[in-house]
Design a protein around this motif. Structure first.
Motif, mmCIF file in Angstrom:
data_model
loop_
_atom_site.group_PDB
_atom_site.id
_atom_site.type_symbol
_atom_site.label_atom_id
_atom_site.label_comp_id
_atom_site.label_asym_id
_atom_site.label_seq_id
_atom_site.Cartn_x
_atom_site.Cartn_y
_atom_site.Cartn_z
ATOM 1 N N VAL A 1 10.849 -22.500 -4.905
ATOM 2 C CA VAL A 1 10.333 -23.860 -4.712
ATOM 3 C C VAL A 1 8.815 -23.831 -4.741
ATOM 4 N N LYS A 2 8.226 -24.623 -5.619
ATOM 5 C CA LYS A 2 6.776 -24.763 -5.662
ATOM 6 C C LYS A 2 6.380 -25.955 -4.802
ATOM 7 N N LEU A 3 5.482 -25.741 -3.881
ATOM 8 C CA LEU A 3 5.122 -26.790 -2.937
ATOM 9 C C LEU A 3 4.183 -27.801 -3.582
ATOM 10 N N ASN A 4 4.757 -28.925 -4.022
ATOM 11 C CA ASN A 4 3.941 -30.082 -4.391
ATOM 12 C C ASN A 4 4.060 -31.098 -3.254
ATOM 13 N N SER A 5 3.531 -32.279 -3.447
ATOM 14 C CA SER A 5 3.530 -33.269 -2.362
ATOM 15 C C SER A 5 4.941 -33.596 -1.888
ATOM 16 N N GLN A 6 5.863 -33.819 -2.837
ATOM 17 C CA GLN A 6 7.228 -34.206 -2.475
ATOM 18 C C GLN A 6 7.967 -33.066 -1.770
ATOM 19 N N SER A 7 7.897 -31.849 -2.343
ATOM 20 C CA SER A 7 8.627 -30.730 -1.739
ATOM 21 C C SER A 7 8.019 -30.321 -0.395
ATOM 22 N N TYR A 8 6.709 -30.493 -0.254
ATOM 23 C CA TYR A 8 6.057 -30.173 1.019
ATOM 24 C C TYR A 8 6.540 -31.117 2.118
ATOM 25 N N CYS A 9 6.580 -32.392 1.824
ATOM 26 C CA CYS A 9 7.051 -33.366 2.822
ATOM 27 C C CYS A 9 8.518 -33.154 3.156
ATOM 28 N N GLN A 10 9.335 -32.839 2.151
ATOM 29 C CA GLN A 10 10.748 -32.577 2.407
ATOM 30 C C GLN A 10 10.921 -31.319 3.257
ATOM 31 N N PHE A 11 10.083 -30.324 3.003
ATOM 32 C CA PHE A 11 10.133 -29.095 3.799
ATOM 33 C C PHE A 11 9.795 -29.386 5.258
ATOM 34 N N LEU A 12 8.737 -30.180 5.514
ATOM 35 C CA LEU A 12 8.381 -30.536 6.882
ATOM 36 C C LEU A 12 9.506 -31.317 7.563
ATOM 37 N N GLU A 13 10.142 -32.176 6.806
ATOM 38 C CA GLU A 13 11.242 -32.970 7.358
ATOM 39 C C GLU A 13 12.390 -32.071 7.802
#
Length: 338
Positions: free
Chosen positions: A201-213
């Protein structure tokens, strides 16, 4: 009888055996069907043995020259021993002696890596320090990501080896054999996480927010009291996935906005205390040049090392922020180290 260039190992063994039996060099030459001169040359070389090394007198260093070397070492960081001694106009000193002298007054170190700071960066660091000078840092959650590889940082696999022992074999793999991206946070004396970013998984804005969630909010933040959530300040650096409009708006919907979201100066990893936590964990998982065979193994090592970090160590890191801010102001926005 033809003359050959070299004697084989078997022939040399036979020559030694025949000499022990009392045979002459001529008889040995006939038995081995080799030229007599070749046999005589081998016997003569064996009897001569190795020449003793002649020790050359070493140049003596005066007290005045030692003071000059000490000053030159201070003025020429990361210079070689030869360059330091040449800068003092001291010649004729072998490398072993130069290094022995320098060990008594200096240490061998690598250059520190740090982000470049221009005038704008320094001004923003000073403004940031002034803004948060009166902040209660026990309420700030310091967060960051760290990548760990199977092989660890270059140069960490060096150490002393006893005489007569062989250095252990170390695997060589491209890109350190691959790695795991880890996210964590610290607040007061508590460690949040660590949490593992899914492989690939490459952390872009969407994946970063989903990861925090999926990790931070569901597994830690939601369990906290309303008063804690009201006072907590969330800190993150200026990585594109963190500072984007999408991520900022998403965090605002979670209630982390305005004064609850700390602004961060550019090029300032030295101001984030969690960087020191990463150093503690890496020193533990890569001690003695340890390598790992799978991503799961290195992740388990990270979790185990994080559990061994006690609350007092974390509290020391978070309480260091007042001193860091004062150092930034004293150095006019300059780099303060970690």
């Amino acid at each position: 009888m033809g003359q050959k260039k070299d004697l084989t190992g078997s022939e040399k063994s036979k020559i030694v055996r025949h000499l022990a039996e009392g045979c002459s060099s001529l008889k040995i030459a006939k038995l081995l069907k080799r030229d007599h001169r070749t046999i005589k040359r081998f016997i003569q070389n064996s009897q001569q043995g190795r020449k003793k090394r002649v020790e050359k007198p070493r140049r003596k260093i005066t007290a005045h020259e030692l003071r000059k070397v000490k000053c030159a070492a201070a003025k020429m960081p990361l210079a070689t021993s030869l360059a330091i001694f040449q800068g003092c106009n001291i010649t004729g000193v072998p490398k072993s002696t130069r290094c022995a002298i320098l060990r008594d007054m200096a240490k061998l170190r690598k250059a520190e890596r740090r982000p470049p700071l221009n005038k704008t960066h320094k001004l923003k660091r000073q403004d940031w320090a002034k803004k948060y000078l009166k902040t209660d840092f026990s309420k700030v959650l310091w967060t960051d990501e760290m990548r760990v590889s199977l092989d660890g940082p270059d140069g960490w696999a060096r150490g002393w080896i006893g005489k007569g022992q062989r250095a252990p074999v170390r695997l060589r793999r491209q890109q350190g054999g691959g790695g795991v991206l880890v996210w964590a946070g610290i607040i007061k004396d508590e460690l949040v996480g660590p949490f593992r970013v899914e492989d690939g998984v490459k952390l872009n804005s969407q994946s970063y927010c989903q990861f925090l969630e999926d990790t931070f909010f569901k597994q830690w933040y939601r369990k906290k009291s309303a008063s804690f959530k009201k006072n907590m300040i969330f800190m993150q650096d200026n990585a594109p996935s963190h500072a984007s409009k999408y991520s900022t708006a998403w965090l605002a919907r979670k209630g982390i906005k305005e004064e609850k979201l700390m602004t961060w100066p550019p090029c300032s990893p030295d101001l984030n205390p969690i960087e020191n936590l990463w150093s503690i964990i890496k020193c533990e998982i890569y001690k003695e040049g340890k390598q790992y065979t799978s991503l799961n193994n290195v992740w388990e090592a990270v979790v185990a090392a994080a559990r061994n970090v006690d609350g007092e160590q974390i509290k020391t890191l978070t309480e260091s922020m007042d001193g860091r801010l004062l150092s930034v102001l004293a150095k006019k926005g300059g780099y303060i180290g970690r």
